[in-house]
Design a protein around this motif. Structure first.
Motif, PDB file in Angstrom:
ATOM      1  N   THR A 101      44.682  97.558  -9.725  1.00 30.63           N
ATOM      2  CA  THR A 101      44.079  95.796  -9.342  1.00 30.63           C
ATOM      3  C   THR A 101      42.890  95.902 -10.188  1.00 30.63           C
ATOM      4  O   THR A 101      42.601  94.771 -10.741  1.00 30.63           O
ATOM      5  CB  THR A 101      44.662  95.289  -8.371  1.00 30.63           C
ATOM      6  OG1 THR A 101      44.212  95.928  -7.271  1.00 30.63           O
ATOM      7  CG2 THR A 101      46.027  95.187  -7.692  1.00 30.63           C
ATOM      8  N   ARG A 147      42.289  93.149 -12.323  1.00 33.11           N
ATOM      9  CA  ARG A 147      41.347  92.170 -13.273  1.00 33.11           C
ATOM     10  C   ARG A 147      39.924  92.910 -14.258  1.00 33.11           C
ATOM     11  O   ARG A 147      39.857  91.022 -15.005  1.00 33.11           O
ATOM     12  CB  ARG A 147      40.507  92.187 -11.344  1.00 33.11           C
ATOM     13  CG  ARG A 147      41.228  92.184 -10.613  1.00 33.11           C
ATOM     14  CD  ARG A 147      41.383  91.608  -8.784  1.00 33.11           C
ATOM     15  NE  ARG A 147      39.462  92.095  -9.280  1.00 33.11           N
ATOM     16  CZ  ARG A 147      39.008  93.339  -8.197  1.00 33.11           C
ATOM     17  NH1 ARG A 147      40.206  94.438  -7.621  1.00 33.11           N
ATOM     18  NH2 ARG A 147      37.814  94.039  -8.307  1.00 33.11           N
ATOM     19  N   GLU A 185      39.803  89.599 -16.743  1.00 35.53           N
ATOM     20  CA  GLU A 185      38.166  88.630 -17.285  1.00 35.53           C
ATOM     21  C   GLU A 185      38.127  88.977 -18.323  1.00 35.53           C
ATOM     22  O   GLU A 185      37.025  87.824 -18.904  1.00 35.53           O
ATOM     23  CB  GLU A 185      36.923  89.461 -15.970  1.00 35.53           C
ATOM     24  CG  GLU A 185      37.599  88.220 -14.676  1.00 35.53           C
ATOM     25  CD  GLU A 185      36.344  88.838 -13.606  1.00 35.53           C
ATOM     26  OE1 GLU A 185      36.923  88.763 -12.680  1.00 35.53           O
ATOM     27  OE2 GLU A 185      36.276  90.013 -13.344  1.00 35.53           O
ATOM     28  N   PHE A 216      37.759  86.859 -10.635  1.00 30.73           N
ATOM     29  CA  PHE A 216      39.146  87.060  -8.948  1.00 30.73           C
ATOM     30  C   PHE A 216      37.804  86.645  -8.295  1.00 30.73           C
ATOM     31  O   PHE A 216      37.296  87.145  -8.218  1.00 30.73           O
ATOM     32  CB  PHE A 216      39.723  88.106  -9.721  1.00 30.73           C
ATOM     33  CG  PHE A 216      41.179  88.225 -10.796  1.00 30.73           C
ATOM     34  CD1 PHE A 216      41.747  88.357  -9.971  1.00 30.73           C
ATOM     35  CD2 PHE A 216      40.256  88.533 -11.891  1.00 30.73           C
ATOM     36  CE1 PHE A 216      43.008  88.861 -10.940  1.00 30.73           C
ATOM     37  CE2 PHE A 216      41.644  87.851 -12.852  1.00 30.73           C
ATOM     38  CZ  PHE A 216      42.499  87.889 -12.351  1.00 30.73           C
ATOM     39  N   HIS A 217      39.012  85.716  -7.299  1.00 35.73           N
ATOM     40  CA  HIS A 217      38.060  86.221  -6.272  1.00 35.73           C
ATOM     41  C   HIS A 217      38.385  87.167  -5.030  1.00 35.73           C
ATOM     42  O   HIS A 217      38.256  87.063  -3.865  1.00 35.73           O
ATOM     43  CB  HIS A 217      37.461  84.901  -5.604  1.00 35.73           C
ATOM     44  CG  HIS A 217      39.416  83.956  -5.486  1.00 35.73           C
ATOM     45  ND1 HIS A 217      39.980  84.002  -4.106  1.00 35.73           N
ATOM     46  CD2 HIS A 217      39.177  82.359  -6.154  1.00 35.73           C
ATOM     47  CE1 HIS A 217      40.686  83.531  -4.603  1.00 35.73           C
ATOM     48  NE2 HIS A 217      40.251  82.622  -5.850  1.00 35.73           N
ATOM     49  N   ASP A 223      41.210  90.549  -3.525  1.00 34.54           N
ATOM     50  CA  ASP A 223      42.629  91.316  -4.192  1.00 34.54           C
ATOM     51  C   ASP A 223      43.054  91.881  -2.752  1.00 34.54           C
ATOM     52  O   ASP A 223      42.338  92.483  -2.097  1.00 34.54           O
ATOM     53  CB  ASP A 223      42.010  92.877  -5.146  1.00 34.54           C
ATOM     54  CG  ASP A 223      42.364  93.249  -5.798  1.00 34.54           C
ATOM     55  OD1 ASP A 223      43.967  93.991  -4.706  1.00 34.54           O
ATOM     56  OD2 ASP A 223      42.108  93.886  -6.356  1.00 34.54           O
ATOM     57  N   VAL A 251      47.064  89.488  -6.179  1.00 35.42           N
ATOM     58  CA  VAL A 251      45.206  89.036  -6.469  1.00 35.42           C
ATOM     59  C   VAL A 251      45.670  87.249  -7.334  1.00 35.42           C
ATOM     60  O   VAL A 251      46.144  87.107  -7.425  1.00 35.42           O
ATOM     61  CB  VAL A 251      44.954  89.997  -7.986  1.00 35.42           C
ATOM     62  CG1 VAL A 251      44.621  91.325  -7.492  1.00 35.42           C
ATOM     63  CG2 VAL A 251      46.116  90.011  -9.350  1.00 35.42           C
ATOM     64  N   SER A 253      42.570  84.674  -8.582  1.00 27.01           N
ATOM     65  CA  SER A 253      41.851  84.586  -9.431  1.00 27.01           C
ATOM     66  C   SER A 253      41.980  83.122  -9.844  1.00 27.01           C
ATOM     67  O   SER A 253      42.825  82.002  -9.672  1.00 27.01           O
ATOM     68  CB  SER A 253      42.358  84.802 -11.331  1.00 27.01           C
ATOM     69  OG  SER A 253      43.475  84.212 -11.296  1.00 27.01           O
ATOM     70  N   THR A 289      47.591  83.259  -8.933  1.00 30.19           N
ATOM     71  CA  THR A 289      48.197  83.903  -7.629  1.00 30.19           C
ATOM     72  C   THR A 289      49.200  85.283  -8.731  1.00 30.19           C
ATOM     73  O   THR A 289      50.268  84.473  -8.710  1.00 30.19           O
ATOM     74  CB  THR A 289      48.637  83.418  -6.705  1.00 30.19           C
ATOM     75  OG1 THR A 289      47.891  82.250  -5.392  1.00 30.19           O
ATOM     76  CG2 THR A 289      49.026  84.512  -5.281  1.00 30.19           C
TER      77      THR A 289
END
Length: 170
Positions: free
Chosen positions: A14, A18, A22, A71-72, A74, A83, A85, A97
């Motif tokens: 993950t 991520r 990004e 992403f904030h 996980d 995850v 974002s 999500t």
């Protein structure tokens, strides 16, 4: 294999997912998926993409449409990760999500996507749907999808502005 090492491998998957999202790197994103993975659309349960080639089309369309992906969250275990974002699509803020199911090799076998708020979901539909149709060799379908989504965009913009004010206490 110990649970700890399985969890570390899942977390590494993950983390790579991520980073790819990004960075807008579709090739890196696809390394996180099993060859026969399934991606479930956030728009309808009737639409799913199976296998790397189909998932590649969606990922490339998304990367061409999303801006400022960050992403904030996980969380999860070695078999199921979630995850979350934030991003923009067509100038509209969204939060996505992704519930990710992983196999014993820590490859994503199933990804189920959820997008909010409604204006963001409609923006997603208006951007990615026509692009998927165009890439499938159906330019007429891309034009039709744009026409079909236009009233929805107007309705959710109105609802997000006037509708929200009408529901607030005086």
């Amino acid at each position: 294999m110990s649970t700890t090492s399985a969890l570390a491998r899942a977390e590494a998957t993950t983390e790579r997912y991520r980073h790819a999202m990004e960075a807008g790197d579709p090739d890196l994103a696809l390394t996180t998926f099993a060859p026969d993975a399934v991606l479930h659309s956030p728009l309808t349960s009737a639409l799913r993409f199976t296998g790397i080639d189909e998932i590649r089309r969606v990922v490339e369309c998304a990367f061409g449409s999303f801006a400022n992906v960050r992403f904030h969250t996980d969380v999860g275990d070695e078999r199921t990760r979630t995850v979350i974002s934030s991003a923009q699509i067509g100038g509209v803020d969204i939060e996505e999500t992704a519930v990710l199911r992983l196999n014993a090799d820590a490859d994503i076998t199933e990804a189920t996507l959820f997008v909010r708020p409604l204006p963001g979901l409609v923006a997603l539909m208006g951007e990615i749907g026509p692009e998927l149709a165009r890439r499938a060799g159906r330019p007429w379908a891309a034009r039709l999808l744009r026409v079909l989504v236009a009233p929805l965009r107007l309705m959710v913009r109105s609802g997000d502005g006037l509708g929200v004010r009408l529901t607030q206490p005086r």
